[in-house]
Design a protein around this motif. Structure first.
Motif, PDB file in Angstrom:
ATOM      1  N   LEU A 167      -7.431 -52.905 -54.282  1.00 12.62           N
ATOM      2  CA  LEU A 167      -7.721 -53.500 -52.982  1.00 12.62           C
ATOM      3  C   LEU A 167      -9.086 -53.065 -52.466  1.00 12.62           C
ATOM      4  O   LEU A 167      -9.229 -52.013 -51.832  1.00 12.62           O
ATOM      5  N   PRO A 168     -10.122 -53.861 -52.724  1.00 15.14           N
ATOM      6  CA  PRO A 168     -11.443 -53.546 -52.172  1.00 15.14           C
ATOM      7  C   PRO A 168     -11.472 -53.789 -50.670  1.00 15.14           C
ATOM      8  O   PRO A 168     -10.693 -54.571 -50.118  1.00 15.14           O
ATOM      9  N   ASP A 169     -12.401 -53.110 -50.000  1.00 17.00           N
ATOM     10  CA  ASP A 169     -12.598 -53.321 -48.568  1.00 17.00           C
ATOM     11  C   ASP A 169     -12.694 -54.808 -48.253  1.00 17.00           C
ATOM     12  O   ASP A 169     -13.400 -55.568 -48.935  1.00 17.00           O
ATOM     13  N   ARG A 170     -11.958 -55.228 -47.230  1.00 16.01           N
ATOM     14  CA  ARG A 170     -12.022 -56.578 -46.663  1.00 16.01           C
ATOM     15  C   ARG A 170     -11.455 -57.673 -47.555  1.00 16.01           C
ATOM     16  O   ARG A 170     -11.347 -58.819 -47.131  1.00 16.01           O
ATOM     17  N   LEU A 171     -11.103 -57.364 -48.790  1.00  8.32           N
ATOM     18  CA  LEU A 171     -10.599 -58.408 -49.690  1.00  8.32           C
ATOM     19  C   LEU A 171      -9.080 -58.453 -49.749  1.00  8.32           C
ATOM     20  O   LEU A 171      -8.511 -59.492 -50.117  1.00  8.32           O
ATOM     21  N   GLY A 172      -8.425 -57.345 -49.439  1.00 10.33           N
ATOM     22  CA  GLY A 172      -6.972 -57.350 -49.517  1.00 10.33           C
ATOM     23  C   GLY A 172      -6.390 -56.102 -48.889  1.00 10.33           C
ATOM     24  O   GLY A 172      -7.077 -55.082 -48.730  1.00 10.33           O
ATOM     25  N   SER A 173      -5.126 -56.162 -48.515  1.00 12.53           N
ATOM     26  CA  SER A 173      -4.427 -55.021 -47.937  1.00 12.53           C
ATOM     27  C   SER A 173      -3.080 -54.865 -48.615  1.00 12.53           C
ATOM     28  O   SER A 173      -2.562 -55.802 -49.246  1.00 12.53           O
ATOM     29  N   ALA A 174      -2.509 -53.683 -48.496  1.00 16.93           N
ATOM     30  CA  ALA A 174      -1.249 -53.396 -49.173  1.00 16.93           C
ATOM     31  C   ALA A 174      -0.108 -54.161 -48.525  1.00 16.93           C
ATOM     32  O   ALA A 174       0.014 -54.197 -47.299  1.00 16.93           O
ATOM     33  N   PRO A 175       0.765 -54.769 -49.319  1.00 16.57           N
ATOM     34  CA  PRO A 175       1.941 -55.443 -48.767  1.00 16.57           C
ATOM     35  C   PRO A 175       2.892 -54.426 -48.130  1.00 16.57           C
ATOM     36  O   PRO A 175       2.813 -53.220 -48.390  1.00 16.57           O
ATOM     37  N   ALA A 176       3.783 -54.898 -47.317  1.00 16.75           N
ATOM     38  CA  ALA A 176       4.787 -54.034 -46.701  1.00 16.75           C
ATOM     39  C   ALA A 176       5.603 -53.334 -47.784  1.00 16.75           C
ATOM     40  O   ALA A 176       6.015 -53.956 -48.772  1.00 16.75           O
ATOM     41  N   GLY A 177       5.796 -52.031 -47.612  1.00 17.68           N
ATOM     42  CA  GLY A 177       6.555 -51.265 -48.586  1.00 17.68           C
ATOM     43  C   GLY A 177       5.736 -50.755 -49.758  1.00 17.68           C
ATOM     44  O   GLY A 177       6.289 -50.108 -50.656  1.00 17.68           O
ATOM     45  N   TRP A 178       4.448 -51.034 -49.764  1.00 19.03           N
ATOM     46  CA  TRP A 178       3.558 -50.527 -50.809  1.00 19.03           C
ATOM     47  C   TRP A 178       2.676 -49.442 -50.198  1.00 19.03           C
ATOM     48  O   TRP A 178       2.246 -49.555 -49.050  1.00 19.03           O
ATOM     49  N   LEU A 179       2.364 -48.405 -50.975  1.00 16.89           N
ATOM     50  CA  LEU A 179       1.522 -47.304 -50.531  1.00 16.89           C
ATOM     51  C   LEU A 179       0.189 -47.318 -51.276  1.00 16.89           C
ATOM     52  O   LEU A 179       0.134 -47.659 -52.464  1.00 16.89           O
ATOM     53  N   THR A 180      -0.868 -46.952 -50.586  1.00 15.74           N
ATOM     54  CA  THR A 180      -2.191 -46.888 -51.210  1.00 15.74           C
ATOM     55  C   THR A 180      -2.500 -45.456 -51.637  1.00 15.74           C
ATOM     56  O   THR A 180      -1.984 -44.490 -51.079  1.00 15.74           O
TER      57      THR A 180
END
Length: 318
Positions: A136-149
């Motif tokens: 997940l690059p900056d501004r391109l995507g975010s973690a779905p619910a229940g996923w940890l970065t």
């Protein structure tokens, strides 16, 4: 040198305005003149007596399209051994060797993350016995619910024309394919690289590879890998990966030498810009790359379902 600046200077008589500005990178300054490379790439040289003001500016803002473009070039430079596309996400598979070669990234504009898309991504990795992983690059995507970065990394970049590189013959050996000695020095998560790593390291999509080594054939003091690929915006990049210095030879400048020589090799193969990826908590390496002239471009991090996070799920080679 290399600082982003605003230069204001007086124009010769006959112009409609008495002075003008140029914003760009400071190339040279002395008692006689100031030289700035403008945003269009043109070099502006102004005699000291015509300079009205010279002001340092913050780093040039990075556009979202530039992040996506560099990520695409980097994906071609380290593509794994298979790839698929699902709703704008590029899925890479590479025998589990490195997060970059075994994760899905939102590389197309408008990449979506519906429940159906996520389920399909999970299934594709499960079919290969791999944990589902998103990059997940900056501004391109975010973690779905229940996923940890985890494992946040910095992508550092440089305009090669702003780097101070050696002249003369190369100080390292660079081969088109990894030699047996080079592969012996390929490390991962603090140990030797696993089976399948050689195939991943030797892969590139639409580009050129160079494998650098310093030392005797039987005992490498340092190794590094360079991949020249072209981004969707037309910019030609050389990406540095697999950088490693033997513990017996660290703090002796070999890392800096390897980086500089691989950038020179990339320039000889058409690259105008360079990049590398480094863990944000690797402060020594980040400091080394800053000293070489690399600056932050953007960050990325990985994500997995909460129940799939291990003690060190990626680590090692990014």
């Amino acid at each position: 040198m290399g600082t982003r600046v605003m230069l204001r200077y007086r124009l010769p008589p006959g112009h409609t305005h008495p002075m003008t500005d140029v914003i760009g990178e400071l190339v040279a300054i002395d008692a006689g003149a100031v030289s700035v490379r403008g945003r269009d790439g043109a070099l502006v040289q102004v005699a000291a007596e015509r300079v009205v003001a010279l002001k340092p500016l913050g780093p040039k803002p990075i556009r979202t399209s530039e992040i996506r473009s560099l990520e695409a070039a980097a994906a071609d430079g380290w593509p794994g051994v298979e790839r698929e596309w699902i709703d704008g996400w590029q899925l890479r598979f590479g025998h589990g060797f490195t997060g970059r070669a075994n994760s899905a990234a939102p590389l197309e504009p408008g990449a979506s993350m519906t429940a159906e898309t996520l389920a399909e991504i999970v299934d594709r990795y499960a079919a290969r016995g791999l944990p589902p992983t998103l990059s997940l690059p900056d501004r391109l995507g975010s973690a779905p619910a229940g996923w940890l970065t985890y494992n946040e990394s910095a992508v550092m970049a440089a305009d090669i024309s702003n780097l101070a590189l050696r002249d003369g013959d190369s100080a390292i050996a660079v081969t088109e394919e990894p030699t047996a000695e080079w592969l012996t020095s390929l490390h991962y998560q603090g140990g030797k690289a696993p089976a399948g790593a050689a195939e991943v390291a030797a892969a590139v999509r639409g580009g050129t590879l160079g494998f650098g080594m310093i030392g005797a054939r039987s005992s490498s003091a340092a190794v590094g890998r360079a991949a020249v690929t072209t981004a969707p915006d037309g910019r030609c990049w050389v990406g540095l990966t697999s950088l490693w210095v033997s513990p017996d030879h660290r703090r002796n400048g070999l890392g800096a030498l390897m980086c500089g020589e691989l950038v020179r090799w990339g320039r000889e193969h058409g690259a105008t810009h360079a990049y590398l990826q480094v863990a944000v908590d690797n402060t020594h390496a980040v400091g080394l790359y800053r000293d070489l002239g690399f600056v932050d471009h953007h960050h990325y991090r990985y994500a997995r379902p909460e129940n799939a996070i291990g003690p060190n799920p990626v680590g090692g080679v990014r």
